[in-house]
Design an enzyme around this catalytic site. Structure first.
Site, PDB file in Angstrom:
ATOM      1  N   ASN A  62     -24.445  -3.673  45.078  1.00 18.17           N
ATOM      2  CA  ASN A  62     -23.923  -3.781  46.452  1.00 18.17           C
ATOM      3  C   ASN A  62     -24.575  -4.936  47.204  1.00 18.17           C
ATOM      4  OD1 ASN A  62     -26.265  -2.103  46.386  1.00 18.17           O
ATOM      5  ND2 ASN A  62     -25.792  -1.255  48.390  1.00 18.17           N
ATOM      6  N   GLU A  64     -24.878  -6.484  51.040  1.00 22.40           N
ATOM      7  CA  GLU A  64     -24.656  -6.168  52.458  1.00 22.40           C
ATOM      8  C   GLU A  64     -24.729  -7.434  53.307  1.00 22.40           C
ATOM      9  OE1 GLU A  64     -27.337  -2.926  53.392  1.00 22.40           O
ATOM     10  OE2 GLU A  64     -26.172  -1.548  52.138  1.00 22.40           O
ATOM     11  N   GLU A  75     -19.488  -1.439  42.695  1.00 20.01           N
ATOM     12  CA  GLU A  75     -18.384  -1.294  41.751  1.00 20.01           C
ATOM     13  C   GLU A  75     -17.393  -2.438  41.872  1.00 20.01           C
ATOM     14  OE1 GLU A  75     -19.652   0.816  43.911  1.00 20.01           O
ATOM     15  OE2 GLU A  75     -18.964   2.857  43.609  1.00 20.01           O
ATOM     16  N   CYS A 112     -16.748   5.144  46.730  1.00 20.97           N
ATOM     17  CA  CYS A 112     -15.960   5.267  47.961  1.00 20.97           C
ATOM     18  C   CYS A 112     -14.465   5.139  47.640  1.00 20.97           C
ATOM     19  CB  CYS A 112     -16.395   4.209  48.979  1.00 20.97           C
ATOM     20  SG  CYS A 112     -15.782   2.561  48.625  1.00 20.97           S
ATOM     21  N   CYS A 115     -13.191   1.674  46.493  1.00 23.36           N
ATOM     22  CA  CYS A 115     -13.531   1.354  45.098  1.00 23.36           C
ATOM     23  C   CYS A 115     -12.631   2.118  44.131  1.00 23.36           C
ATOM     24  CB  CYS A 115     -14.994   1.659  44.816  1.00 23.36           C
ATOM     25  SG  CYS A 115     -16.124   0.456  45.569  1.00 23.36           S
TER      26      CYS A 115
HETATM   27  N1  THU Z   1     -21.920   1.566  48.255  1.00 16.34           N
HETATM   28  C1  THU Z   1     -21.578   1.120  47.009  1.00 16.34           C
HETATM   29  O1  THU Z   1     -22.090   0.101  46.527  1.00 16.34           O
HETATM   30  N2  THU Z   1     -20.662   1.839  46.307  1.00 16.34           N
HETATM   31  C2  THU Z   1     -19.998   2.927  46.792  1.00 16.34           C
HETATM   32  O2  THU Z   1     -19.066   3.399  46.184  1.00 16.34           O
HETATM   33  C3  THU Z   1     -20.409   3.519  48.058  1.00 16.34           C
HETATM   34  C4  THU Z   1     -21.373   2.755  48.868  1.00 16.34           C
HETATM   35  C5  THU Z   1     -22.865   0.776  49.031  1.00 16.34           C
HETATM   36  C6  THU Z   1     -22.291   0.138  50.254  1.00 16.34           C
HETATM   37  C7  THU Z   1     -23.513  -0.052  51.108  1.00 16.34           C
HETATM   38  O3  THU Z   1     -24.124  -1.271  50.738  1.00 16.34           O
HETATM   39  C8  THU Z   1     -24.412   1.095  50.706  1.00 16.34           C
HETATM   40  O4  THU Z   1     -23.915   1.601  49.480  1.00 16.34           O
HETATM   41  C9  THU Z   1     -24.472   2.218  51.718  1.00 16.34           C
HETATM   42  O5  THU Z   1     -23.226   2.681  52.037  1.00 16.34           O
END
Ligand code: THU
Length: 159
Positions: A62, A64, A75, A112, A115
């Protein structure tokens, strides 16, 4: 009116040693992929390891951003990179591991909705199931197609 029910199928493992050697490698790769997480805002590190049909393992994490929506989940970084670089190679298994402040979640972090929709798109494109492994420290879940994570998929393979 008739009430209908749907079943979803997945396997749950109490430890990684119960899994096949190939899956164990994918779990290790997803844990390793967490190192690429850039998550100064949430402190939630997600790693994704995507096994392609040709044996290549693509890692994602991930990313940010101070402008929150500009970031991306682990993902999708893996799937988009794979699709951009190996457009004709099917995606076999996507393994995901999420840690809160550096500690792997006991119950596996679940992808989520956005994804899941992206997984559904590539599964539909390739015409073969995309398997998903969700890694937690107390349990690991394995799904054998996106449909079990996203029932009633928009533009589903199923009628
Ligand atoms: N996140 C993911 O990388 N994958 C998911 O399916 C859910 C959330 C990340 C997004 C953000 O950087 C952190 O987790 C907190 O939500």
């Amino acid at each position: 009116m008739i009430e209908k029910k749907i079943n979803i199928r997945y396997e749950e493992y109490a430890s990684v040693e119960e899994m096949s050697l190939e899956d164990q490698k994918m779990v290790a790769a997803a844990l390793e992929a967490q190192k690429g997480s850039y998550s100064p805002y949430s402190q939630f590190q997600v790693g994704a390891a995507l096994l392609l049909e040709n044996g290549t393992v693509v890692k994602g994490a991930n990313q940010e951003n101070a402008a929150y929506p500009s970031g991306l989940c682990a993902e999708r970084t893996a799937m988009f990179w794979a699709s951009a670089n190996y457009p004709d190679v099917a995606m076999d298994t996507l393994t995901i591991a999420g840690s809160d402040h550096g500690v792997l979640c006991e119950s596996p972090a679940s992808p989520c909705g956005a994804c899941r929709q992206v997984m559904a798109e590539y599964q539909k494109k390739q015409g073969k199931p995309l398997k998903i492994i969700l890694v937690g420290s107390k349990r690991i879940r394995k799904f054998f197609c996106v449909d079990d994570l996203l029932p009633f998929i928009f533009d589903s393979l199923k009628v």
